[in-house]
Design a protein around this motif. Sequence first.
Motif, PDB file in Angstrom:
ATOM      1  N   ASP A  45       0.856  -1.187   0.000  1.00 36.98           N
ATOM      2  CA  ASP A  45       0.000   0.000   0.000  1.00 36.98           C
ATOM      3  C   ASP A  45       0.894   1.240   0.000  1.00 36.98           C
ATOM      4  OD1 ASP A  45      -1.772   2.090   0.512  1.00 36.98           O
ATOM      5  OD2 ASP A  45      -3.007   0.903   1.886  1.00 36.98           O
ATOM      6  N   PRO A  46       1.316   1.709  -1.180  1.00 35.70           N
ATOM      7  CA  PRO A  46       2.227   2.856  -1.244  1.00 35.70           C
ATOM      8  C   PRO A  46       1.667   4.109  -0.585  1.00 35.70           C
ATOM      9  CG  PRO A  46       2.118   1.754  -3.371  1.00 35.70           C
ATOM     10  CD  PRO A  46       1.033   1.152  -2.524  1.00 35.70           C
ATOM     11  N   ALA A  47       0.357   4.344  -0.701  1.00 35.43           N
ATOM     12  CA  ALA A  47      -0.237   5.544  -0.112  1.00 35.43           C
ATOM     13  C   ALA A  47      -0.112   5.515   1.410  1.00 35.43           C
ATOM     14  CB  ALA A  47      -1.696   5.673  -0.535  1.00 35.43           C
ATOM     15  N   ALA A  48      -0.386   4.359   2.010  1.00 32.06           N
ATOM     16  CA  ALA A  48      -0.277   4.247   3.459  1.00 32.06           C
ATOM     17  C   ALA A  48       1.170   4.401   3.917  1.00 32.06           C
ATOM     18  CB  ALA A  48      -0.838   2.906   3.928  1.00 32.06           C
ATOM     19  N   LEU A  49       2.098   3.808   3.173  1.00 31.65           N
ATOM     20  CA  LEU A  49       3.512   3.933   3.531  1.00 31.65           C
ATOM     21  C   LEU A  49       3.973   5.381   3.379  1.00 31.65           C
ATOM     22  CD1 LEU A  49       6.182   2.734   4.384  1.00 31.65           C
ATOM     23  CD2 LEU A  49       6.565   1.990   2.018  1.00 31.65           C
ATOM     24  N   ALA A  50       3.543   6.037   2.303  1.00 33.26           N
ATOM     25  CA  ALA A  50       3.895   7.439   2.120  1.00 33.26           C
ATOM     26  C   ALA A  50       3.351   8.287   3.270  1.00 33.26           C
ATOM     27  CB  ALA A  50       3.356   7.950   0.784  1.00 33.26           C
ATOM     28  N   GLY A  51       2.138   7.992   3.716  1.00 36.72           N
ATOM     29  CA  GLY A  51       1.563   8.733   4.829  1.00 36.72           C
ATOM     30  C   GLY A  51       2.366   8.575   6.104  1.00 36.72           C
ATOM     31  N   ALA A  52       2.820   7.348   6.366  1.00 38.92           N
ATOM     32  CA  ALA A  52       3.626   7.109   7.567  1.00 38.92           C
ATOM     33  C   ALA A  52       4.974   7.806   7.467  1.00 38.92           C
ATOM     34  CB  ALA A  52       3.813   5.613   7.768  1.00 38.92           C
ATOM     35  N   LEU A  53       5.588   7.782   6.283  1.00 38.89           N
ATOM     36  CA  LEU A  53       6.869   8.459   6.093  1.00 38.89           C
ATOM     37  C   LEU A  53       6.716   9.972   6.237  1.00 38.89           C
ATOM     38  CD1 LEU A  53       8.261   6.399   3.094  1.00 38.89           C
ATOM     39  CD2 LEU A  53       9.156   6.400   5.430  1.00 38.89           C
ATOM     40  N   GLU A  54       5.642  10.510   5.680  1.00 46.03           N
ATOM     41  CA  GLU A  54       5.406  11.946   5.804  1.00 46.03           C
ATOM     42  C   GLU A  54       5.182  12.332   7.265  1.00 46.03           C
ATOM     43  OE1 GLU A  54       2.550  15.469   3.946  1.00 46.03           O
ATOM     44  OE2 GLU A  54       2.294  13.385   3.309  1.00 46.03           O
ATOM     45  N   ALA A  55       4.468  11.467   8.004  1.00 47.76           N
ATOM     46  CA  ALA A  55       4.262  11.737   9.429  1.00 47.76           C
ATOM     47  C   ALA A  55       5.599  11.760  10.155  1.00 47.76           C
ATOM     48  CB  ALA A  55       3.330  10.695  10.030  1.00 47.76           C
ATOM     49  N   TRP A  56       6.464  10.791   9.863  1.00 42.02           N
ATOM     50  CA  TRP A  56       7.789  10.772  10.475  1.00 42.02           C
ATOM     51  C   TRP A  56       8.544  12.070  10.182  1.00 42.02           C
ATOM     52  CZ3 TRP A  56      11.193   8.269  13.615  1.00 42.02           C
ATOM     53  CH2 TRP A  56      12.544   8.579  13.452  1.00 42.02           C
ATOM     54  N   MET A  57       8.507  12.508   8.939  1.00 39.26           N
ATOM     55  CA  MET A  57       9.294  13.671   8.533  1.00 39.26           C
ATOM     56  C   MET A  57       8.733  14.994   9.045  1.00 39.26           C
ATOM     57  SD  MET A  57      10.192  12.581   4.599  1.00 39.26           S
ATOM     58  CE  MET A  57      11.036  11.037   4.243  1.00 39.26           C
ATOM     59  N   SER A  58       7.439  15.040   9.319  1.00 43.38           N
ATOM     60  CA  SER A  58       6.804  16.320   9.644  1.00 43.38           C
ATOM     61  C   SER A  58       6.390  16.468  11.108  1.00 43.38           C
ATOM     62  CB  SER A  58       5.565  16.517   8.763  1.00 43.38           C
ATOM     63  OG  SER A  58       4.591  15.508   9.026  1.00 43.38           O
ATOM     64  N   ASP A  59       6.564  15.416  11.895  1.00 46.14           N
ATOM     65  CA  ASP A  59       6.037  15.423  13.265  1.00 46.14           C
ATOM     66  C   ASP A  59       7.162  15.144  14.261  1.00 46.14           C
ATOM     67  OD1 ASP A  59       4.694  15.036  15.647  1.00 46.14           O
ATOM     68  OD2 ASP A  59       3.079  13.839  14.768  1.00 46.14           O
ATOM     69  N   PRO A  60       7.852  16.193  14.748  1.00 45.93           N
ATOM     70  CA  PRO A  60       8.958  15.978  15.703  1.00 45.93           C
ATOM     71  C   PRO A  60       8.560  15.198  16.950  1.00 45.93           C
ATOM     72  CG  PRO A  60       9.029  18.211  14.833  1.00 45.93           C
ATOM     73  CD  PRO A  60       7.728  17.606  14.359  1.00 45.93           C
ATOM     74  N   PRO A  61       7.381  15.450  17.555  1.00 45.96           N
ATOM     75  CA  PRO A  61       7.016  14.643  18.730  1.00 45.96           C
ATOM     76  C   PRO A  61       6.888  13.152  18.406  1.00 45.96           C
ATOM     77  CG  PRO A  61       5.707  16.643  18.685  1.00 45.96           C
ATOM     78  CD  PRO A  61       6.430  16.578  17.373  1.00 45.96           C
ATOM     79  N   LEU A  62       6.381  12.828  17.212  1.00 44.70           N
ATOM     80  CA  LEU A  62       6.286  11.418  16.809  1.00 44.70           C
ATOM     81  C   LEU A  62       7.682  10.822  16.704  1.00 44.70           C
ATOM     82  CD1 LEU A  62       4.691   8.943  15.762  1.00 44.70           C
ATOM     83  CD2 LEU A  62       4.954   9.910  13.457  1.00 44.70           C
ATOM     84  N   ARG A  63       8.595  11.533  16.069  1.00 48.19           N
ATOM     85  CA  ARG A  63       9.967  11.033  15.959  1.00 48.19           C
ATOM     86  C   ARG A  63      10.577  10.812  17.337  1.00 48.19           C
ATOM     87  NH1 ARG A  63      10.471  15.022  11.858  1.00 48.19           N
ATOM     88  NH2 ARG A  63      11.732  16.338  13.243  1.00 48.19           N
ATOM     89  N   ALA A  64      10.382  11.760  18.218  1.00 48.08           N
ATOM     90  CA  ALA A  64      10.957  11.647  19.562  1.00 48.08           C
ATOM     91  C   ALA A  64      10.379  10.448  20.304  1.00 48.08           C
ATOM     92  CB  ALA A  64      10.707  12.936  20.337  1.00 48.08           C
ATOM     93  N   ARG A  65       9.074  10.251  20.170  1.00 45.23           N
ATOM     94  CA  ARG A  65       8.436   9.120  20.863  1.00 45.23           C
ATOM     95  C   ARG A  65       8.973   7.793  20.332  1.00 45.23           C
ATOM     96  NH1 ARG A  65       4.308   5.733  19.648  1.00 45.23           N
ATOM     97  NH2 ARG A  65       3.478   6.978  17.922  1.00 45.23           N
ATOM     98  N   LEU A  66       9.041   7.650  19.011  1.00 49.02           N
ATOM     99  CA  LEU A  66       9.497   6.390  18.433  1.00 49.02           C
ATOM    100  C   LEU A  66      10.958   6.126  18.788  1.00 49.02           C
ATOM    101  CD1 LEU A  66       7.805   6.464  14.911  1.00 49.02           C
ATOM    102  CD2 LEU A  66       7.124   5.145  16.920  1.00 49.02           C
ATOM    103  N   ARG A  67      11.775   7.175  18.790  1.00 53.93           N
ATOM    104  CA  ARG A  67      13.174   6.991  19.164  1.00 53.93           C
ATOM    105  C   ARG A  67      13.298   6.560  20.625  1.00 53.93           C
ATOM    106  NH1 ARG A  67      15.077  12.427  16.062  1.00 53.93           N
ATOM    107  NH2 ARG A  67      15.655  11.454  14.061  1.00 53.93           N
ATOM    108  N   HIS A  68      12.538   7.194  21.492  1.00 51.00           N
ATOM    109  CA  HIS A  68      12.584   6.827  22.904  1.00 51.00           C
ATOM    110  C   HIS A  68      12.141   5.381  23.097  1.00 51.00           C
ATOM    111  CE1 HIS A  68      12.185   7.092  27.250  1.00 51.00           C
ATOM    112  NE2 HIS A  68      10.949   6.631  27.142  1.00 51.00           N
ATOM    113  N   GLU A  69      11.049   4.994  22.438  1.00 54.71           N
ATOM    114  CA  GLU A  69      10.565   3.615  22.556  1.00 54.71           C
ATOM    115  C   GLU A  69      11.593   2.627  22.017  1.00 54.71           C
ATOM    116  OE1 GLU A  69       5.760   4.515  22.061  1.00 54.71           O
ATOM    117  OE2 GLU A  69       6.887   3.520  20.465  1.00 54.71           O
ATOM    118  N   ALA A  70      12.202   2.966  20.876  1.00 54.12           N
ATOM    119  CA  ALA A  70      13.178   2.059  20.269  1.00 54.12           C
ATOM    120  C   ALA A  70      14.395   1.877  21.160  1.00 54.12           C
ATOM    121  CB  ALA A  70      13.589   2.583  18.893  1.00 54.12           C
ATOM    122  N   LEU A  71      14.863   2.968  21.754  1.00 53.75           N
ATOM    123  CA  LEU A  71      16.016   2.872  22.651  1.00 53.75           C
ATOM    124  C   LEU A  71      15.670   2.087  23.911  1.00 53.75           C
ATOM    125  CD1 LEU A  71      17.401   6.490  22.263  1.00 53.75           C
ATOM    126  CD2 LEU A  71      18.565   4.388  21.560  1.00 53.75           C
TER     127      LEU A  71
END
Length: 337
Positions: free
Chosen positions: A288-314
């Motif tokens: 599903d390219p549209a869904a993947l593009a949406g998730a990638l765009e969210a990663w690139m445009s949402d600093p709190p999302l990036r911070a949360r995922l990084r914290h969870e991953a660590l």
Amino acid sequence: MTSGPSVRFLVPEGVDDPRRVSGGNVYDRHIRDGLRARGCAVTTQEAAAAAAAASALRGAPDGALVLVDGLVGGWAPAALEEHASRLRLVLLAHMVVAAFPDATDAAADAERRALAVARAVVVTSHWTADELARRGLADPSRITVAVPGVDRADAVTPLGENDLLCVGVLAPHKGQDTLLDALARLPTADWTCAVVGSGESFPDFAAIIADRAAAFDGRVRIAGVLDDDALAEAYQRSALLVAPSRVESWGMAIGEARARGLPVIGAETGGIPEALTGGGGLVVPPDDPAALAGALEAWMSDPPLRARLRHEALTARATLPTWSDAVARVADALEAA
């Protein structure tokens, strides 16, 4: 099994060849070396095709304990059937062939026959175990789940927020075409993506991916096979791993990423959600390219999302399975056989 029996391990040719990087080979090497560390006398025998597999089985003495990589078992189901009554066969199933949309009837039948004669079956995810049982390919009582472990690694230090990494053999089931379709939908050019993996197994598909990547004006780099140091560096300097597979039993690249605290966006298929247990990842529908593009765009445009995922991953790094765990599970299956 701290001091175990002799084991013959039948694996694909080139299991130690750094040019033939695959999740299956990495898993096989860890299991082989781990069993030896536990006191098992492991003899590795490589096979490139059905004839070599049949010869290896024919040369095994009566009563020998033989661990067979599922890829090899799929090449030589007749040989497994011929020797099943005199050998103690354990099949290591890295995947469910029948789950692939392009699986041929012959390949699915070979898998069924190989599984039917094994005394025990080792799989690399609970999804695989459930899928084999659901399809009637193996009784749950014969299945042992030994999920891949991770090696300790330093936490990632990405060069940029949007440096993406995709690792896996260039193949239709790995979904690199879905990734390129998704990248083409992104509204910003402020990203790079390294696509790492061999193109030898599916050369026509690999050629298509390389041709399409060229249209991104250098933002997509087809890196080919990287040696251990270069691959470790690729993980270390990336901001996000993308796993766009259509079919995946687990995802060894996901384990490598999580060992380093690298967040993941993966397809919600097979064992990928299981591999992301503990947080640090997002899942989207497969193919599903549209869904993947949406998730990638969210990663690139949402600093709190990036911070949360990084914290969870660590944070998840402390709870990841180890190779010792995987080896112990395989050892238990061998002992039961």
